[in-house]
Design an enzyme around this catalytic site. Sequence first.
Site, PDB file in Angstrom:
ATOM      1  N   TYR A  53     -81.258 -74.818  60.958  1.00 20.55           N
ATOM      2  CA  TYR A  53     -80.697 -73.989  59.890  1.00 20.55           C
ATOM      3  C   TYR A  53     -80.541 -74.810  58.607  1.00 20.55           C
ATOM      4  O   TYR A  53     -80.139 -75.968  58.630  1.00 20.55           O
ATOM      5  CB  TYR A  53     -79.349 -73.399  60.293  1.00 20.55           C
ATOM      6  CG  TYR A  53     -79.425 -72.308  61.335  1.00 20.55           C
ATOM      7  CD1 TYR A  53     -80.650 -71.776  61.742  1.00 20.55           C
ATOM      8  CD2 TYR A  53     -78.275 -71.786  61.908  1.00 20.55           C
ATOM      9  CE1 TYR A  53     -80.719 -70.775  62.688  1.00 20.55           C
ATOM     10  CE2 TYR A  53     -78.333 -70.779  62.865  1.00 20.55           C
ATOM     11  CZ  TYR A  53     -79.558 -70.284  63.260  1.00 20.55           C
ATOM     12  OH  TYR A  53     -79.615 -69.299  64.203  1.00 20.55           O
ATOM     13  N   SER A 211     -78.522 -60.691  65.016  1.00 24.71           N
ATOM     14  CA  SER A 211     -78.984 -59.577  64.180  1.00 24.71           C
ATOM     15  C   SER A 211     -78.358 -58.260  64.618  1.00 24.71           C
ATOM     16  O   SER A 211     -79.051 -57.266  64.839  1.00 24.71           O
ATOM     17  CB  SER A 211     -80.512 -59.464  64.195  1.00 24.71           C
ATOM     18  OG  SER A 211     -80.968 -58.620  63.155  1.00 24.71           O
ATOM     19  N   PRO A 212     -77.027 -58.199  64.744  1.00 21.19           N
ATOM     20  CA  PRO A 212     -76.374 -56.989  65.248  1.00 21.19           C
ATOM     21  C   PRO A 212     -76.527 -55.782  64.337  1.00 21.19           C
ATOM     22  O   PRO A 212     -76.343 -54.645  64.787  1.00 21.19           O
ATOM     23  CB  PRO A 212     -74.910 -57.406  65.378  1.00 21.19           C
ATOM     24  CG  PRO A 212     -74.735 -58.500  64.364  1.00 21.19           C
ATOM     25  CD  PRO A 212     -76.041 -59.247  64.392  1.00 21.19           C
ATOM     26  N   LEU A 213     -76.871 -56.021  63.063  1.00 22.34           N
ATOM     27  CA  LEU A 213     -77.063 -54.905  62.127  1.00 22.34           C
ATOM     28  C   LEU A 213     -78.526 -54.764  61.713  1.00 22.34           C
ATOM     29  O   LEU A 213     -78.841 -54.092  60.733  1.00 22.34           O
ATOM     30  CB  LEU A 213     -76.177 -55.088  60.891  1.00 22.34           C
ATOM     31  CG  LEU A 213     -74.676 -55.192  61.181  1.00 22.34           C
ATOM     32  CD1 LEU A 213     -73.900 -55.384  59.891  1.00 22.34           C
ATOM     33  CD2 LEU A 213     -74.178 -53.963  61.932  1.00 22.34           C
ATOM     34  N   GLY A 215     -80.815 -56.789  60.366  1.00 21.88           N
ATOM     35  CA  GLY A 215     -81.170 -57.203  59.012  1.00 21.88           C
ATOM     36  C   GLY A 215     -80.553 -56.361  57.917  1.00 21.88           C
ATOM     37  O   GLY A 215     -81.112 -56.273  56.811  1.00 21.88           O
ATOM     38  N   GLY A 216     -79.427 -55.731  58.194  1.00 24.12           N
ATOM     39  CA  GLY A 216     -78.741 -54.920  57.187  1.00 24.12           C
ATOM     40  C   GLY A 216     -79.020 -53.433  57.274  1.00 24.12           C
ATOM     41  O   GLY A 216     -78.354 -52.636  56.604  1.00 24.12           O
ATOM     42  N   LEU A 217     -79.990 -53.020  58.109  1.00 21.46           N
ATOM     43  CA  LEU A 217     -80.331 -51.597  58.183  1.00 21.46           C
ATOM     44  C   LEU A 217     -79.179 -50.753  58.695  1.00 21.46           C
ATOM     45  O   LEU A 217     -79.067 -49.570  58.355  1.00 21.46           O
ATOM     46  CB  LEU A 217     -81.548 -51.388  59.094  1.00 21.46           C
ATOM     47  CG  LEU A 217     -82.911 -51.757  58.528  1.00 21.46           C
ATOM     48  CD1 LEU A 217     -83.996 -51.368  59.515  1.00 21.46           C
ATOM     49  CD2 LEU A 217     -83.147 -51.076  57.188  1.00 21.46           C
ATOM     50  N   LEU A 218     -78.331 -51.342  59.530  1.00 16.20           N
ATOM     51  CA  LEU A 218     -77.207 -50.603  60.096  1.00 16.20           C
ATOM     52  C   LEU A 218     -75.911 -50.853  59.333  1.00 16.20           C
ATOM     53  O   LEU A 218     -74.836 -50.499  59.811  1.00 16.20           O
ATOM     54  CB  LEU A 218     -77.032 -50.984  61.578  1.00 16.20           C
ATOM     55  CG  LEU A 218     -78.234 -50.679  62.473  1.00 16.20           C
ATOM     56  CD1 LEU A 218     -78.074 -51.333  63.839  1.00 16.20           C
ATOM     57  CD2 LEU A 218     -78.434 -49.180  62.612  1.00 16.20           C
ATOM     58  N   GLY A 219     -76.022 -51.432  58.162  1.00 18.89           N
ATOM     59  CA  GLY A 219     -74.839 -51.780  57.386  1.00 18.89           C
ATOM     60  C   GLY A 219     -74.556 -50.865  56.215  1.00 18.89           C
ATOM     61  O   GLY A 219     -73.885 -51.264  55.258  1.00 18.89           O
TER      62      GLY A 219
END
Length: 330
Positions: A53, A211-213, A215-219
């Site tokens: 990272y 990646s629980p969202l 990449g932001g699609l579920l945010g």
Amino acid sequence: MEYTHLGRSGLSVSRLVLGTMNFGPETSEADSHAIMDRAHEHGINFFDTANVYGWQKGEGITEQIIGRWFAQGGGRRDKTVIATKLYGSMSDWPNDTFLSALNIRRAVEGSLRRMQTDYIDLYQMHHVDRDTPWEEIWEAFGVLRQQGKVLYFGSSNFAGWHIAQAQEAARARHFLGLVSEQSIYNLLTRWVELEVLPAARHYGLGVIPWSPLHGGLLGGVLRKQREGGASRGTSGRSGQALEQHRDTIEAYEKLCADLGEDPANVGLAWLLHQEGVTGPIIGPRTVDQLDGSLRALEITLDADTLSALDELFPAPAPNGAKPAPEAYAW
């Protein structure tokens, strides 16, 4: 904060995991330190990182940022369950990648040095190494355990049968083996339900979704678009996925609005409702984003809401949310 054991181990970890991948590339060191301090204020004790990272080969930028935070004292290291990973290339030389005994030795020493600590709580294989035998990997990991440099071991991005291979090889050595598996898992990406989750449950691994969202699609990406705000979910691969799933995302955001909850928090709460999930990795870029994520711990999704989410985001099995082999046989 809610805590749970990491898999079958006796290690207690928070049900939200602080992901640090943004520390360095997206978030300044000062802001990264502030986020980690605030995480402790909220009771989040489980931090996840990796030696690659920071994305400057061989530098371990993110681990260095964490190390300088630990060095400030105040109990920061003692209060933190730190998880890092190895596998990715740390140089262009052939033995600074993958899971050979040589690279395991070099990688752990590098992570310990960068993070200014004498032990790692959870050492994770960032990917499966198909060319290194498990006997070699477990022997090298056993040395680290005997030396007190690593306490627990985990996997990431493993298939179900890789978990089985690893655990049976560890069992033959009378070794604890893996205590966790870190997989991509969210409402849009549920493939792990076929074999990875059943294997993890059987062998007593805690599952840590990354990646629980998605990449932001579920945010709340569409709401943010309407409000004129920026969102990660509108560019690159996420942008392509948005066009593919726009109607579903629109319906999802409406469902969340009807619940009176932020879509990001509903997505995290759904994962917290899944059997075997230890806690999703959140990757806040700011303290405010971190603060907002805590709401997910307070959301209870009833059976009707869970069913509605399953209708919007079907499990990968064509005949319902069943694991293999029922997913594709009888």
